[in-house]
Design a protein around this motif. Structure first.
Motif, PDB file in Angstrom:
ATOM      1  N   GLN A 169       0.833  -1.192   0.000  1.00 25.42           N
ATOM      2  CA  GLN A 169       0.000   0.000   0.000  1.00 25.42           C
ATOM      3  C   GLN A 169       0.878   1.256   0.000  1.00 25.42           C
ATOM      4  N   THR A 170       0.251   2.401  -0.079  1.00 25.33           N
ATOM      5  CA  THR A 170       0.964   3.664   0.063  1.00 25.33           C
ATOM      6  C   THR A 170       0.192   4.549   1.036  1.00 25.33           C
ATOM      7  N   THR A 171       0.921   5.301   1.849  1.00 25.34           N
ATOM      8  CA  THR A 171       0.302   6.258   2.756  1.00 25.34           C
ATOM      9  C   THR A 171       1.095   7.555   2.711  1.00 25.34           C
ATOM     10  N   ASN A 172       0.557   8.562   3.344  1.00 25.93           N
ATOM     11  CA  ASN A 172       1.239   9.853   3.418  1.00 25.93           C
ATOM     12  C   ASN A 172       2.254   9.903   4.551  1.00 25.93           C
ATOM     13  N   TYR A 173       2.394   8.785   5.290  1.00 24.19           N
ATOM     14  CA  TYR A 173       3.216   8.805   6.491  1.00 24.19           C
ATOM     15  C   TYR A 173       4.098   7.567   6.589  1.00 24.19           C
ATOM     16  N   ARG A 174       5.206   7.724   7.278  1.00 23.59           N
ATOM     17  CA  ARG A 174       5.957   6.559   7.740  1.00 23.59           C
ATOM     18  C   ARG A 174       5.118   5.897   8.822  1.00 23.59           C
ATOM     19  N   ILE A 175       5.054   4.573   8.808  1.00 26.22           N
ATOM     20  CA  ILE A 175       4.321   3.850   9.831  1.00 26.22           C
ATOM     21  C   ILE A 175       5.262   2.880  10.527  1.00 26.22           C
ATOM     22  N   ASP A 176       5.291   2.976  11.851  1.00 29.65           N
ATOM     23  CA  ASP A 176       6.075   2.060  12.678  1.00 29.65           C
ATOM     24  C   ASP A 176       5.117   1.217  13.505  1.00 29.65           C
ATOM     25  N   LEU A 177       5.159  -0.092  13.303  1.00 31.60           N
ATOM     26  CA  LEU A 177       4.395  -1.018  14.123  1.00 31.60           C
ATOM     27  C   LEU A 177       5.317  -1.509  15.234  1.00 31.60           C
ATOM     28  N   VAL A 178       4.902  -1.299  16.482  1.00 32.59           N
ATOM     29  CA  VAL A 178       5.788  -1.594  17.611  1.00 32.59           C
ATOM     30  C   VAL A 178       5.109  -2.536  18.596  1.00 32.59           C
ATOM     31  N   ALA A 179       5.763  -3.667  18.880  1.00 30.50           N
ATOM     32  CA  ALA A 179       5.307  -4.588  19.923  1.00 30.50           C
ATOM     33  C   ALA A 179       6.163  -4.333  21.161  1.00 30.50           C
ATOM     34  N   TYR A 180       5.510  -3.962  22.258  1.00 26.68           N
ATOM     35  CA  TYR A 180       6.219  -3.535  23.456  1.00 26.68           C
ATOM     36  C   TYR A 180       6.330  -4.646  24.489  1.00 26.68           C
ATOM     37  N   SER A 181       7.415  -4.591  25.247  1.00 25.72           N
ATOM     38  CA  SER A 181       7.550  -5.393  26.448  1.00 25.72           C
ATOM     39  C   SER A 181       7.248  -4.524  27.670  1.00 25.72           C
ATOM     40  N   LEU A 182       6.962  -5.167  28.780  1.00 23.64           N
ATOM     41  CA  LEU A 182       6.841  -4.528  30.102  1.00 23.64           C
ATOM     42  C   LEU A 182       5.805  -3.405  30.183  1.00 23.64           C
ATOM     43  N   GLU A 183       4.614  -3.673  29.680  1.00 19.83           N
ATOM     44  CA  GLU A 183       3.528  -2.725  29.914  1.00 19.83           C
ATOM     45  C   GLU A 183       2.866  -2.975  31.266  1.00 19.83           C
ATOM     46  N   GLU A 184       2.892  -4.230  31.675  1.00 16.04           N
ATOM     47  CA  GLU A 184       2.142  -4.645  32.863  1.00 16.04           C
ATOM     48  C   GLU A 184       2.912  -4.361  34.163  1.00 16.04           C
ATOM     49  N   PRO A 185       2.211  -4.419  35.315  1.00 13.62           N
ATOM     50  CA  PRO A 185       2.886  -4.317  36.606  1.00 13.62           C
ATOM     51  C   PRO A 185       3.959  -5.403  36.723  1.00 13.62           C
ATOM     52  N   PRO A 186       5.063  -5.142  37.437  1.00  9.43           N
ATOM     53  CA  PRO A 186       5.322  -3.973  38.291  1.00  9.43           C
ATOM     54  C   PRO A 186       5.937  -2.774  37.571  1.00  9.43           C
ATOM     55  N   PHE A 187       5.956  -2.805  36.232  1.00  9.29           N
ATOM     56  CA  PHE A 187       6.631  -1.736  35.498  1.00  9.29           C
ATOM     57  C   PHE A 187       5.692  -0.658  34.970  1.00  9.29           C
ATOM     58  N   PHE A 188       4.375  -0.895  35.092  1.00  3.70           N
ATOM     59  CA  PHE A 188       3.422   0.082  34.575  1.00  3.70           C
ATOM     60  C   PHE A 188       3.659   1.451  35.216  1.00  3.70           C
ATOM     61  N   ARG A 189       3.634   2.488  34.400  1.00  2.00           N
ATOM     62  CA  ARG A 189       3.891   3.886  34.759  1.00  2.00           C
ATOM     63  C   ARG A 189       5.356   4.171  35.092  1.00  2.00           C
ATOM     64  N   SER A 190       6.227   3.223  34.830  1.00  2.00           N
ATOM     65  CA  SER A 190       7.650   3.452  35.073  1.00  2.00           C
ATOM     66  C   SER A 190       8.366   3.749  33.758  1.00  2.00           C
ATOM     67  N   GLU A 191       9.619   4.173  33.874  1.00  2.00           N
ATOM     68  CA  GLU A 191      10.423   4.446  32.686  1.00  2.00           C
ATOM     69  C   GLU A 191      11.012   3.180  32.081  1.00  2.00           C
ATOM     70  N   PHE A 192      10.618   2.017  32.616  1.00  2.00           N
ATOM     71  CA  PHE A 192      11.055   0.752  32.048  1.00  2.00           C
ATOM     72  C   PHE A 192       9.997   0.136  31.131  1.00  2.00           C
ATOM     73  N   MET A 193       8.862   0.777  31.013  1.00  2.00           N
ATOM     74  CA  MET A 193       7.876   0.318  30.037  1.00  2.00           C
ATOM     75  C   MET A 193       8.479   0.398  28.641  1.00  2.00           C
ATOM     76  N   GLY A 194       8.230  -0.626  27.839  1.00  2.00           N
ATOM     77  CA  GLY A 194       8.770  -0.600  26.479  1.00  2.00           C
ATOM     78  C   GLY A 194       8.313   0.605  25.700  1.00  2.00           C
ATOM     79  N   SER A 195       7.075   1.038  25.939  1.00  2.00           N
ATOM     80  CA  SER A 195       6.545   2.198  25.216  1.00  2.00           C
ATOM     81  C   SER A 195       7.219   3.493  25.658  1.00  2.00           C
ATOM     82  N   TYR A 196       7.626   3.563  26.930  1.00  2.00           N
ATOM     83  CA  TYR A 196       8.373   4.748  27.375  1.00  2.00           C
ATOM     84  C   TYR A 196       9.730   4.794  26.680  1.00  2.00           C
TER      85      TYR A 196
END
Length: 310
Positions: A135-162
């Protein structure tokens, strides 16, 4: 003349067949979604932060699947508590100036399958990768699978998304917006299957868990608004928007919260988690409880919205 008409009809027939194949290729495949769910869930052990070998095996599967479709695939590795964890990133159209991130976490809270939370989001991410190829889009697209979303890391700087959001900010990437696929497979049509953070919301959203929700905070930005509009316009699945202050329980309960921290426009696509799915963080969160047909429609709407986004 008859031979000419027969040849013409044959040409039209095969043209229609090719069109049907093309259209099908751009629809989420429920069989593939189920296959991804089973691969993510049926591991030798549970996908918790304690079992890095299991997380690594799931990351390897995600990497292999993204490699079939994305232009570039790589791991983003980091340390947490002395152990190595990985985000898996697949990029499309890297030459485009602005980026859109679509993410989902692949870890679980405790010893549970985590089918809806959040194998559903990751399976959707992988199917979206297949649909985006070619396909083509107007944007670069990054698909990201994260680690460490769940407790005990939730809301910490160790979340993969952070880790990922910070890397975008550090590299001064031009990010248009972010989408978190967080629990997209649980639907119920019966009455009293949907609850809300505030009782008054029942008047606007009803008490049947038969829709997908686009969740954003007040002032979430241009991307969140435009993507939501395009998603709803597809009419693929019953959809409701929800915007509110971040202090409402659940509005920031996923990876999009880390993109908000860095000033990016972000939203969450969700079946509303524990407000509907009582298997949340329980052993009852299994594949058998998911509505894979409606889950596929969530991905169809996401795909169409991304392709048409201005």
């Amino acid at each position: 003349m008859i031979l000419f008409l027969m040849a013409k009809a044959k040409h039209i027939f095969f043209g229609l067949m090719l069109l049907c194949i093309s259209v099908h290729a751009n629809n989420a495949d429920t069989l593939k979604l189920k296959q991804h769910l089973e691969k993510i869930i049926k591991t030798k052990g549970y996908r918790t932060y304690l079992n890095t070998n299991v997380l690594d095996s799931v990351a390897s599967y995600i990497y292999a699947q993204l490699s079939l479709y994305a232009d570039t695939v790589y791991y983003q590795e980091y340390l947490a508590g002395g152990k190595k964890y990985k985000n898996v990133i697949g990029s499309f159209w890297k030459q485009q100036e602005k980026s859109i991130v679509i993410g989902a976490h692949y870890d679980v809270c405790e010893n549970q399958d985590g089918a809806d939370d959040n194998a559903s989001g990751v399976a959707g991410l992988l199917e979206l990768a297949r649909m985006l190829k070619g396909q083509t889009t107007n944007y670069r697209i990054d698909l990201v699978a994260y680690s460490l979303e769940e407790p005990p890391f939730f809301r910490s700087e160790f979340m993969g998304s952070y880790i990922h959001a910070k890397s975008l900010a550090d590299s001064k990437r031009n990010v248009y917006g972010m989408i978190s696929l967080e629990m997209i497979g649980f639907f119920k049509d019966e009455k009293k299957t949907q609850s809300h953070p505030l009782g008054i919301l029942r008047l606007f959203y009803g008490n049947r868990g038969n829709y997908i929700t686009l969740v954003k905070k007040y002032g979430a930005g241009k991307f969140a608004k435009r993507f939501s509009k395009e998603f709803i316009r597809t009419k693929q699945i019953r959809t409701k928007k929800f915007g509110g202050p971040t202090f409402l329980p659940g509005i920031d309960f996923s990876d999009h919260l880390n993109y908000w921290k860095f000033g990016y426009s972000a939203l969450m696509i969700t079946d509303t988690s524990f407000y509907r799915n009582k298997n949340y963080h329980e052993t009852g969160d299994t594949i058998e409880t998911l509505d894979i047909k409606r889950m596929a429609k969530v991905i169809d709407a996401s795909f169409i919205a991304l392709i048409n986004l201005k």
